[in-house]
Design a protein around this motif. Sequence first.
Motif, PDB file in Angstrom:
ATOM      1  N   GLU A 119      68.207 -52.632  28.526  1.00  0.00           N
ATOM      2  CA  GLU A 119      67.580 -52.067  27.334  1.00  0.00           C
ATOM      3  C   GLU A 119      66.155 -51.593  27.628  1.00  0.00           C
ATOM      4  O   GLU A 119      65.728 -50.541  27.119  1.00  0.00           O
ATOM      5  CB  GLU A 119      67.568 -53.099  26.203  1.00  0.00           C
ATOM      6  CG  GLU A 119      68.953 -53.395  25.633  1.00  0.00           C
ATOM      7  CD  GLU A 119      68.922 -54.531  24.625  1.00  0.00           C
ATOM      8  OE1 GLU A 119      67.863 -55.205  24.525  1.00  0.00           O
ATOM      9  OE2 GLU A 119      69.940 -54.752  23.949  1.00  0.00           O
ATOM     10  N   GLU A 120      65.429 -52.365  28.429  1.00  0.00           N
ATOM     11  CA  GLU A 120      64.068 -51.964  28.776  1.00  0.00           C
ATOM     12  C   GLU A 120      64.064 -50.696  29.625  1.00  0.00           C
ATOM     13  O   GLU A 120      63.158 -49.856  29.506  1.00  0.00           O
ATOM     14  CB  GLU A 120      63.356 -53.100  29.507  1.00  0.00           C
ATOM     15  CG  GLU A 120      63.016 -54.296  28.645  1.00  0.00           C
ATOM     16  CD  GLU A 120      62.041 -53.954  27.534  1.00  0.00           C
ATOM     17  OE1 GLU A 120      61.157 -53.093  27.741  1.00  0.00           O
ATOM     18  OE2 GLU A 120      62.164 -54.540  26.451  1.00  0.00           O
ATOM     19  N   ILE A 121      65.063 -50.562  30.488  1.00  0.00           N
ATOM     20  CA  ILE A 121      65.157 -49.352  31.313  1.00  0.00           C
ATOM     21  C   ILE A 121      65.352 -48.122  30.433  1.00  0.00           C
ATOM     22  O   ILE A 121      64.797 -47.046  30.697  1.00  0.00           O
ATOM     23  CB  ILE A 121      66.312 -49.489  32.336  1.00  0.00           C
ATOM     24  CG1 ILE A 121      65.948 -50.565  33.384  1.00  0.00           C
ATOM     25  CG2 ILE A 121      66.601 -48.160  33.019  1.00  0.00           C
ATOM     26  CD1 ILE A 121      67.080 -50.876  34.347  1.00  0.00           C
ATOM     27  N   GLU A 122      66.123 -48.275  29.358  1.00  0.00           N
ATOM     28  CA  GLU A 122      66.433 -47.153  28.475  1.00  0.00           C
ATOM     29  C   GLU A 122      65.453 -47.011  27.318  1.00  0.00           C
ATOM     30  O   GLU A 122      65.516 -46.033  26.569  1.00  0.00           O
ATOM     31  CB  GLU A 122      67.853 -47.327  27.905  1.00  0.00           C
ATOM     32  CG  GLU A 122      68.947 -47.354  28.951  1.00  0.00           C
ATOM     33  CD  GLU A 122      69.052 -46.043  29.713  1.00  0.00           C
ATOM     34  OE1 GLU A 122      68.740 -44.980  29.110  1.00  0.00           O
ATOM     35  OE2 GLU A 122      69.428 -46.071  30.896  1.00  0.00           O
ATOM     36  N   ARG A 123      64.529 -47.937  27.159  1.00  0.00           N
ATOM     37  CA  ARG A 123      63.630 -47.910  26.003  1.00  0.00           C
ATOM     38  C   ARG A 123      62.739 -46.663  26.026  1.00  0.00           C
ATOM     39  O   ARG A 123      62.152 -46.332  27.050  1.00  0.00           O
ATOM     40  CB  ARG A 123      62.755 -49.164  25.998  1.00  0.00           C
ATOM     41  CG  ARG A 123      61.823 -49.255  24.775  1.00  0.00           C
ATOM     42  CD  ARG A 123      60.922 -50.474  24.882  1.00  0.00           C
ATOM     43  NE  ARG A 123      61.694 -51.691  24.867  1.00  0.00           N
ATOM     44  CZ  ARG A 123      62.138 -52.291  23.762  1.00  0.00           C
ATOM     45  NH1 ARG A 123      61.850 -51.764  22.577  1.00  0.00           N
ATOM     46  NH2 ARG A 123      62.830 -53.410  23.843  1.00  0.00           N
ATOM     47  N   PRO A 124      62.639 -45.961  24.876  1.00  0.00           N
ATOM     48  CA  PRO A 124      61.725 -44.807  24.816  1.00  0.00           C
ATOM     49  C   PRO A 124      60.291 -45.220  25.161  1.00  0.00           C
ATOM     50  O   PRO A 124      59.790 -46.236  24.691  1.00  0.00           O
ATOM     51  CB  PRO A 124      61.839 -44.356  23.343  1.00  0.00           C
ATOM     52  CG  PRO A 124      63.187 -44.849  22.908  1.00  0.00           C
ATOM     53  CD  PRO A 124      63.395 -46.147  23.631  1.00  0.00           C
ATOM     54  N   GLY A 125      59.651 -44.436  25.987  1.00  0.00           N
ATOM     55  CA  GLY A 125      58.293 -44.750  26.439  1.00  0.00           C
ATOM     56  C   GLY A 125      58.256 -45.384  27.810  1.00  0.00           C
ATOM     57  O   GLY A 125      57.230 -45.343  28.492  1.00  0.00           O
ATOM     58  N   ASN A 126      59.376 -46.020  28.218  1.00  0.00           N
ATOM     59  CA  ASN A 126      59.487 -46.550  29.581  1.00  0.00           C
ATOM     60  C   ASN A 126      60.128 -45.496  30.478  1.00  0.00           C
ATOM     61  O   ASN A 126      60.837 -44.604  30.003  1.00  0.00           O
ATOM     62  CB  ASN A 126      60.325 -47.829  29.606  1.00  0.00           C
ATOM     63  CG  ASN A 126      59.628 -48.994  28.947  1.00  0.00           C
ATOM     64  OD1 ASN A 126      58.430 -48.936  28.672  1.00  0.00           O
ATOM     65  ND2 ASN A 126      60.369 -50.061  28.665  1.00  0.00           N
ATOM     66  N   THR A 127      59.885 -45.611  31.770  1.00  0.00           N
ATOM     67  CA  THR A 127      60.462 -44.691  32.756  1.00  0.00           C
ATOM     68  C   THR A 127      61.380 -45.467  33.683  1.00  0.00           C
ATOM     69  O   THR A 127      60.958 -46.457  34.285  1.00  0.00           O
ATOM     70  CB  THR A 127      59.358 -44.012  33.587  1.00  0.00           C
ATOM     71  OG1 THR A 127      58.482 -43.298  32.708  1.00  0.00           O
ATOM     72  CG2 THR A 127      59.961 -43.036  34.584  1.00  0.00           C
ATOM     73  N   ALA A 128      62.642 -45.049  33.767  1.00  0.00           N
ATOM     74  CA  ALA A 128      63.610 -45.730  34.627  1.00  0.00           C
ATOM     75  C   ALA A 128      63.250 -45.531  36.096  1.00  0.00           C
ATOM     76  O   ALA A 128      62.747 -44.478  36.499  1.00  0.00           O
ATOM     77  CB  ALA A 128      65.011 -45.205  34.350  1.00  0.00           C
ATOM     78  N   ILE A 129      63.519 -46.567  36.907  1.00  0.00           N
ATOM     79  CA  ILE A 129      63.251 -46.531  38.343  1.00  0.00           C
ATOM     80  C   ILE A 129      64.503 -47.000  39.077  1.00  0.00           C
ATOM     81  O   ILE A 129      65.115 -48.012  38.698  1.00  0.00           O
ATOM     82  CB  ILE A 129      62.057 -47.431  38.712  1.00  0.00           C
ATOM     83  CG1 ILE A 129      60.779 -46.922  38.053  1.00  0.00           C
ATOM     84  CG2 ILE A 129      61.877 -47.499  40.219  1.00  0.00           C
ATOM     85  CD1 ILE A 129      59.582 -47.807  38.298  1.00  0.00           C
ATOM     86  N   HIS A 130      64.879 -46.295  40.144  1.00  0.00           N
ATOM     87  CA  HIS A 130      66.044 -46.674  40.932  1.00  0.00           C
ATOM     88  C   HIS A 130      65.703 -46.576  42.414  1.00  0.00           C
ATOM     89  O   HIS A 130      65.041 -45.641  42.856  1.00  0.00           O
ATOM     90  CB  HIS A 130      67.236 -45.767  40.606  1.00  0.00           C
ATOM     91  CG  HIS A 130      67.666 -45.833  39.166  1.00  0.00           C
ATOM     92  ND1 HIS A 130      68.420 -46.870  38.658  1.00  0.00           N
ATOM     93  CD2 HIS A 130      67.419 -44.993  38.131  1.00  0.00           C
ATOM     94  CE1 HIS A 130      68.633 -46.676  37.369  1.00  0.00           C
ATOM     95  NE2 HIS A 130      68.035 -45.535  37.020  1.00  0.00           N
TER      96      HIS A 130
END
Length: 211
Positions: A119-130
């Motif tokens: 959920e935190e990865i997809e939360r608006p305002g956050n940027t996903a990292i892989h």
Amino acid sequence: MRNDSPTPAAGNRRRVLLATALLIVVLLAGLGFWAFRSSGEASVAVPARVCDGSLPGSAVRPLLPEQGEGFKEELYGYRGSGAATVQGRCTLTGGGRTVQIVHSLILHPSDSVRTKIAEEIERPGNTAIHLGEASGYATPGAIYLFLDCRAPEGDHLVRVTTGLGGSDQPLKDRATMERVAGLTADAARSVAPRIDTCEADRLPGGAPTLG
């Protein structure tokens, strides 16, 4: 009749002496100001290796000011040559700024914990990292990266967090976020294989993917 007025030669000498005195005062003031700036704004010398030799100093150098208070490293949970315990912290300071890298182990993460991370990865305002098998996210204040770590008694999660101190908006621009994400990836690659209680997947080289 006696003439007490100064001769032209005497007047010239006084003007020369006055000009010389003023020049000396200006020079001394300039030297004092230069000495003050030099003593108060020394170069921040980041060593070639940091965090007990486990990370390249070149990854930290752009995150600290070039001048200011001297460089300092504080460690918790490191045991020589970058060896790491289940929990560890490396705090690097210089020029009034701080870079802090923290690693920890989430034991037997439940489905709800993994759901929360997703959920935190997809939360608006956050940027996903892989990065290979690792994933995480960037907030305005820090980078979080997670990777599985296998153990005989069950899987765990290695969590590596990197944050910046000394600024109201630490990750205010894309370039800074990319640098901190790259440092987090370096820390994960270094720390995960050295944790005592589990075996983490080997992460690929290079920078993580953002977004």
